[in-house]
Write a protein that holds these residues in place. Structure first.
Motif, PDB file in Angstrom:
ATOM      1  N   PHE A  97      -8.474  33.775  27.473  1.00 28.99           N
ATOM      2  CA  PHE A  97      -8.473  34.068  26.040  1.00 28.99           C
ATOM      3  C   PHE A  97      -9.855  34.515  25.572  1.00 28.99           C
ATOM      4  CE2 PHE A  97      -4.919  31.238  26.763  1.00 28.99           C
ATOM      5  CZ  PHE A  97      -3.902  31.861  26.053  1.00 28.99           C
ATOM      6  N   GLN A  98      -9.858  35.142  24.379  1.00 31.39           N
ATOM      7  CA  GLN A  98     -11.071  35.774  23.859  1.00 31.39           C
ATOM      8  C   GLN A  98     -12.183  34.767  23.579  1.00 31.39           C
ATOM      9  OE1 GLN A  98     -10.291  38.473  20.689  1.00 31.39           O
ATOM     10  NE2 GLN A  98     -12.406  38.688  20.077  1.00 31.39           N
ATOM     11  N   ASP A  99     -11.859  33.670  22.925  1.00 38.68           N
ATOM     12  CA  ASP A  99     -12.872  32.697  22.538  1.00 38.68           C
ATOM     13  C   ASP A  99     -12.659  31.403  23.309  1.00 38.68           C
ATOM     14  OD1 ASP A  99     -14.725  31.070  21.399  1.00 38.68           O
ATOM     15  OD2 ASP A  99     -13.958  31.198  19.347  1.00 38.68           O
ATOM     16  N   GLN A 162     -16.791  30.630  29.567  1.00 37.53           N
ATOM     17  CA  GLN A 162     -15.849  31.667  29.975  1.00 37.53           C
ATOM     18  C   GLN A 162     -15.543  31.544  31.464  1.00 37.53           C
ATOM     19  OE1 GLN A 162     -13.414  33.102  28.817  1.00 37.53           O
ATOM     20  NE2 GLN A 162     -14.260  34.766  27.585  1.00 37.53           N
ATOM     21  N   ARG A 163     -16.491  31.093  32.260  1.00 37.36           N
ATOM     22  CA  ARG A 163     -16.223  30.847  33.691  1.00 37.36           C
ATOM     23  C   ARG A 163     -15.204  29.714  33.853  1.00 37.36           C
ATOM     24  NH1 ARG A 163     -20.059  33.270  37.321  1.00 37.36           N
ATOM     25  NH2 ARG A 163     -21.680  34.341  36.148  1.00 37.36           N
ATOM     26  N   VAL A 164     -15.295  28.717  32.982  1.00 38.76           N
ATOM     27  CA  VAL A 164     -14.313  27.622  33.015  1.00 38.76           C
ATOM     28  C   VAL A 164     -12.919  28.164  32.709  1.00 38.76           C
ATOM     29  CG1 VAL A 164     -13.584  25.466  31.919  1.00 38.76           C
ATOM     30  CG2 VAL A 164     -16.002  25.851  32.410  1.00 38.76           C
ATOM     31  N   MET A 165     -12.814  29.055  31.698  1.00 43.95           N
ATOM     32  CA  MET A 165     -11.520  29.655  31.360  1.00 43.95           C
ATOM     33  C   MET A 165     -10.947  30.428  32.547  1.00 43.95           C
ATOM     34  SD  MET A 165     -10.499  28.825  28.363  1.00 43.95           S
ATOM     35  CE  MET A 165      -9.141  29.984  28.330  1.00 43.95           C
ATOM     36  N   ILE A 166     -11.808  31.144  33.255  1.00 39.68           N
ATOM     37  CA  ILE A 166     -11.356  31.906  34.435  1.00 39.68           C
ATOM     38  C   ILE A 166     -10.913  30.937  35.526  1.00 39.68           C
ATOM     39  CG2 ILE A 166     -12.058  33.536  36.236  1.00 39.68           C
ATOM     40  CD1 ILE A 166     -14.026  34.729  34.198  1.00 39.68           C
ATOM     41  N   ALA A 167     -11.657  29.826  35.695  1.00 39.49           N
ATOM     42  CA  ALA A 167     -11.285  28.825  36.704  1.00 39.49           C
ATOM     43  C   ALA A 167      -9.916  28.230  36.400  1.00 39.49           C
ATOM     44  CB  ALA A 167     -12.345  27.729  36.763  1.00 39.49           C
ATOM     45  N   ILE A 168      -9.644  27.925  35.121  1.00 44.85           N
ATOM     46  CA  ILE A 168      -8.332  27.387  34.728  1.00 44.85           C
ATOM     47  C   ILE A 168      -7.236  28.401  35.042  1.00 44.85           C
ATOM     48  CG2 ILE A 168      -6.909  26.723  32.749  1.00 44.85           C
ATOM     49  CD1 ILE A 168      -9.431  25.501  31.504  1.00 44.85           C
ATOM     50  N   ALA A 169      -7.499  29.668  34.711  1.00 47.40           N
ATOM     51  CA  ALA A 169      -6.500  30.721  34.942  1.00 47.40           C
ATOM     52  C   ALA A 169      -6.219  30.923  36.422  1.00 47.40           C
ATOM     53  CB  ALA A 169      -6.971  32.029  34.314  1.00 47.40           C
ATOM     54  N   LEU A 170      -7.217  30.692  37.283  1.00 50.32           N
ATOM     55  CA  LEU A 170      -7.067  30.957  38.722  1.00 50.32           C
ATOM     56  C   LEU A 170      -6.720  29.720  39.540  1.00 50.32           C
ATOM     57  CD1 LEU A 170     -10.098  33.356  39.398  1.00 50.32           C
ATOM     58  CD2 LEU A 170      -7.726  33.961  38.962  1.00 50.32           C
ATOM     59  N   SER A 171      -6.655  28.567  38.891  1.00 50.00           N
ATOM     60  CA  SER A 171      -6.516  27.310  39.640  1.00 50.00           C
ATOM     61  C   SER A 171      -5.271  27.261  40.509  1.00 50.00           C
ATOM     62  CB  SER A 171      -6.542  26.119  38.677  1.00 50.00           C
ATOM     63  OG  SER A 171      -5.476  26.216  37.741  1.00 50.00           O
ATOM     64  N   CYS A 172      -4.195  27.936  40.074  1.00 50.78           N
ATOM     65  CA  CYS A 172      -2.948  27.927  40.855  1.00 50.78           C
ATOM     66  C   CYS A 172      -2.698  29.264  41.559  1.00 50.78           C
ATOM     67  CB  CYS A 172      -1.767  27.565  39.961  1.00 50.78           C
ATOM     68  SG  CYS A 172      -1.828  25.876  39.334  1.00 50.78           S
ATOM     69  N   PRO A 174      -2.617  32.646  40.562  1.00 51.44           N
ATOM     70  CA  PRO A 174      -1.556  33.488  39.980  1.00 51.44           C
ATOM     71  C   PRO A 174      -1.563  34.890  40.577  1.00 51.44           C
ATOM     72  CG  PRO A 174      -3.413  33.384  38.487  1.00 51.44           C
ATOM     73  CD  PRO A 174      -3.718  32.418  39.599  1.00 51.44           C
ATOM     74  N   GLN A 175      -0.434  35.555  40.473  1.00 53.63           N
ATOM     75  CA  GLN A 175      -0.342  36.927  40.970  1.00 53.63           C
ATOM     76  C   GLN A 175      -0.758  37.939  39.914  1.00 53.63           C
ATOM     77  OE1 GLN A 175       3.741  35.870  41.770  1.00 53.63           O
ATOM     78  NE2 GLN A 175       3.554  36.615  43.865  1.00 53.63           N
ATOM     79  N   LEU A 176      -0.803  37.493  38.649  1.00 55.93           N
ATOM     80  CA  LEU A 176      -1.198  38.369  37.547  1.00 55.93           C
ATOM     81  C   LEU A 176      -2.155  37.625  36.633  1.00 55.93           C
ATOM     82  CD1 LEU A 176      -0.733  41.061  35.892  1.00 55.93           C
ATOM     83  CD2 LEU A 176       1.037  39.787  34.634  1.00 55.93           C
ATOM     84  N   LEU A 177      -3.250  38.287  36.248  1.00 60.31           N
ATOM     85  CA  LEU A 177      -4.229  37.720  35.320  1.00 60.31           C
ATOM     86  C   LEU A 177      -4.320  38.624  34.094  1.00 60.31           C
ATOM     87  CD1 LEU A 177      -6.484  35.587  34.801  1.00 60.31           C
ATOM     88  CD2 LEU A 177      -8.082  37.213  35.836  1.00 60.31           C
ATOM     89  N   ILE A 178      -4.120  38.045  32.905  1.00 63.79           N
ATOM     90  CA  ILE A 178      -4.270  38.789  31.647  1.00 63.79           C
ATOM     91  C   ILE A 178      -5.586  38.362  31.014  1.00 63.79           C
ATOM     92  CG2 ILE A 178      -3.272  39.289  29.387  1.00 63.79           C
ATOM     93  CD1 ILE A 178      -0.540  38.506  30.550  1.00 63.79           C
ATOM     94  N   ALA A 179      -6.539  39.281  30.918  1.00 67.05           N
ATOM     95  CA  ALA A 179      -7.860  38.991  30.350  1.00 67.05           C
ATOM     96  C   ALA A 179      -7.936  39.625  28.971  1.00 67.05           C
ATOM     97  CB  ALA A 179      -8.953  39.540  31.265  1.00 67.05           C
ATOM     98  N   ASP A 180      -7.822  38.798  27.921  1.00 65.22           N
ATOM     99  CA  ASP A 180      -7.787  39.289  26.543  1.00 65.22           C
ATOM    100  C   ASP A 180      -9.194  39.245  25.948  1.00 65.22           C
ATOM    101  OD1 ASP A 180      -7.159  40.070  24.014  1.00 65.22           O
ATOM    102  OD2 ASP A 180      -6.049  38.264  23.473  1.00 65.22           O
ATOM    103  N   GLU A 181      -9.844  40.400  25.881  1.00 62.09           N
ATOM    104  CA  GLU A 181     -11.209  40.507  25.354  1.00 62.09           C
ATOM    105  C   GLU A 181     -12.093  39.413  25.955  1.00 62.09           C
ATOM    106  OE1 GLU A 181     -12.288  42.882  23.346  1.00 62.09           O
ATOM    107  OE2 GLU A 181     -10.699  43.534  21.986  1.00 62.09           O
TER     108      GLU A 181
END
Length: 696
Positions: A97-99, A162-172, A174-181
């Motif tokens: 997410f953005q923020d 923001q690195r923490v947000m990326i870590a949460i998104a990648l923890s499992c 995923p085959q698709l990552l949506i990076a919103d701003e």
């Protein structure tokens, strides 16, 4: 190749009490494994809503309607029960997410927040989930990951959050990552690190990525394909290099031309897109861009152009009756300076410095220091340290000059702005306005001095009283200062509204009834109300789209010439500052690292930090961006409570040596008015007697 995501005829509506808003209108695109697809456009174009629609995270009033289809690895997501969708989110599809500050739970450690998704989707124990959290934190380049597992979000900088947000998104995985701003709120140095990280992880994990942004520079160097969105529709789509070199839609071309570039001739106006996007609550049966398009005809105003393939390249689609460029040629070129023109610009900048040196100094800052105490204890507070926000900074601003302060968040540039207008008091040093020291002024004398010095805030919405109409907001400073009768004050307000390019209707409207760009115009009108000599503009365009940004910068430049205004322009964007400023001061951790004519700073940066800032600015050219071998600046800004000894930049400097830790460098002269504080500069310093005129 099999697609990880297939979006077909996606239509998303928001069913409000008084209207139905068609935020996304029949868009189609796909993403292959390992591919990065960019969605680009102005705020409100529907790009973020498209991402939320894929994740099924729309608010209660949001609905996916019609024959919309969203397939993930062939599985239809539209209409999937919420229980099933929860197994998809965070597991097969991740989202950044953005923020990050508003997306992270402030009451949980980051280790628990990362582990939470792993436990839900993988069914592992607490210890195993914590081990996975440590693994992904290391994967995203978090410094000291084992220690940071037990940190709370507020203890981390914006880049680390923001690195923490990326870590949460990648923890499992995923085959698709949506990076919103994902980098909008970050400095250019941290932005480059985050984008490089996403790029690297995409290639290593063969993960599909949707990169949502309004920045054409970010899109150019990071994506394989681009979809340009306007008013809920895709108006152009193609492979990235193809789109940037053969743009067919006028809106895509206008977006690119609106970006302030370092090569831009600052004597020329920035290109800006006139008008505003249409109201999506209305039924639109024409070309949605036609009211703002210079090529629009009657056909555009009565018919909606279909998205059709280009004759020369069937994979390049656009929706326009009168496309720019030609089918076999280049699209409208972006006007930037040639090498010869840049040399002329440098010569003009040097002449400008000579001219300014002969003018009276309006503002003089001498050895300015500002430190904030750090205390401990809830009842009996004791001082345990100080935040060294500004440390021994000196510079001057001449009449009619724009002085730019640039640097990363936390470098002290906003603190200097607040000190100048009297919102903070310095720990030591002096600030003199027209020869009169203002640091000792209090009460009525300070209020009178503020007629000549005004502040333009970064976020106009939070600085405008939501309960007051614009007319009252603009009248207020005139009432406080006791200037004119009510009739004269109203006349002055109407004059200000006209001067900043707003309609007379604005007088009776509230701040929430305006767009972001219009609110910034109101903020500028308020700063102009008392006919000031100096305006401190604190990040005035950082939250705006590039097209609106260009309008505000053009307006500021025009009104400066009309009223002989002086500006202190504060920004983390060197391209914006370089366009507007005569001279630039580059700040790092409270210190002035380099100061000089804007063109000289760009052409011949002497300090490694300045060079790093320039190198991390996204370039809106795919070939140039991909060919660049420049490594982004490493690390994060050190703590201002305990700054490094000697040169404060040495912990991140690629050429630092032992001397840098032992001895603080002083400002040295490199050309007329160009100084830098570095023991091992990138340019050869000059002796004082080699130039006739110097100015700090």
């Amino acid at each position: 190749m099999a697609k990880v995501l297939e979006v077909t005829d996606l239509r998303t509506e928001f069913h409000l009490r008084q209207a139905t808003v068609g935020a996304v209108d029949n868009i189609s695109f796909s993403v292959a494994p390992g591919e990065c697809v960019g969605l680009v456009g102005e705020s409100g174009c529907g790009k973020s809503t498209a991402g939320l629609s894929i994740m099924q995270l729309l608010p209660n009033v949001g609905h996916i309607v019609g024959s919309s289809s969203v397939k993930l690895n062939g599985r239809e997501l539209v209409g999937l029960p919420e229980k099933e969708m929860r197994r998809v989110r965070g597991n097969e599809v991740g989202m950044i997410f953005q923020d990050p500050m508003t997306s992270l739970n402030p009451t949980m450690t980051i280790g628990k927040q990362i582990a939470e998704g792993v436990r839900i989707h993988r069914g592992v124990s607490k210890d195993e989930a914590r081990e996975r959290a440590l693994e992904v934190l290391a994967l995203v380049g978090m410094p000291r990951p084992a220690e940071r597992l037990d940190y709370y979000p507020h203890q981390l900088s914006g880049g680390l959050r923001q690195r923490v947000m990326i870590a949460i998104a990648l923890s499992c995985e995923p085959q698709l990552l949506i990076a919103d701003e994902p980098t909008t709120a970050l400095d250019v140095t941290i932005q480059a690190q985050i984008l490089n990280l996403i790029d690297d992880l995409r290639k290593r994990l063969n993960m599909g990525v949707i990169l949502i942004t309004h920045d054409m520079g970010v899109i150019a160097g990071r994506t394989d394909r681009v979809m340009v969105m306007y008013a809920g529709k895709i108006v152009e789509g193609a492979e990235t290099s193809e789109l940037f070199h053969r743009m067919r839609h006028p809106y895509a071309s206008a977006l690119l031309q609106s970006i302030p570039k370092l090569e831009q001739d600052s004597s020329q106006k920035l290109y800006n897109i006139p008008g505003i996007p249409p109201d999506l609550a209305q039924k639109l049966e024409n070309c949605r861009f036609s009211p703002r398009c210079p090529n629009a005809t009657e056909k555009c105003r009565t018919e909606e152009p279909p998205l059709v393939p280009d004759a020369a390249n069937p994979e390049h689609e656009f929706a326009c009756f009168h496309p720019v460029g030609s089918a076999d040629g280049q699209s409208t070129p972006v006007l930037v300076a040639t090498a010869e023109e840049r040399a002329q610009m440098l010569e003009r900048a040097e002449e400008r410095i000579q001219e300014l040196a002969g003018r009276k100094a309006l503002l003089e800052i001498d050895h300015l220091v500002k430190e904030f105490p750090v205390t401990s204890g809830a009842i009996t507070q004791r001082k345990i340290g100080t935040v060294k926000a500004v440390s021994d900074v000196s510079f001057s601003v001449r009449e009619g000059e724009t002085f730019g302060l640039v640097g990363e968040s936390g470098c002290g540039k906003t603190t200097i702005g607040r000190l100048v207008v009297g919102l903070e008091h310095p720990s030591s040093g002096t600030i003199a306005f027209e020869g009169r020291e203002v640091t000792r002024l209090r009460g009525t004398p300070l209020r009178r001095m503020r007629r000549d010095m005004q502040l333009m805030f970064q976020d106009p919405y939070s600085s405008l009283d939501p309960r007051m109409r614009v007319g009252s907001i603009l009248r207020e400073p005139l009432i406080v200062q006791g200037i004119g009768s009510k009739k004269e004050q109203v006349a002055r307000v109407m004059e200000l509204i006209s001067e900043v390019g707003l309609s007379k209707r604005a007088f009776d409207l509230y701040p929430h009834e305006f767009s972001g760009g219009q609110r910034q115009r109101i903020g500028f009108a308020r700063a102009l109300a008392l006919n000031p000599r100096l305006i401190v503009a604190d990040e005035p365009v950082s939250a705006l789209d590039v097209s609106i940004q260009a309008q505000i910068l053009n307006m500021m430049k025009s009104l400066q010439q009309r009223h002989n205004l002086s500006y202190i322009m504060i920004s983390h964007d060197l391209a914006v500052v370089k366009y507007l400023a005569d001279r630039i001061g580059v700040m790092y951790l409270g210190k002035l690292m380099e100061v000089g004519p804007s063109q000289a700073i760009y052409e011949h940066p002497a300090h490694p930090y300045t060079r790093g800032l320039i190198d991390t600015i996204p370039v809106a050219d795919p070939e140039v961006a991909r060919a660049s071998k420049t490594e982004p600046m490493r690390g994060e800004l050190p703590s201002a409570i305990d700054p490094p000894s000697g040169c404060r930049f040495r912990t991140r400097c690629p050429i630092a040596q032992d001397r840098c830790a032992e001895e603080e460098p002083g400002l040295r002269l490199f050309s007329s008015g160009h100084y830098a504080a570095c023991h091992f500069p990138l340019e050869e310093p000059m002796e004082e007697h080699e130039v006739e005129t110097t100015m700090v």
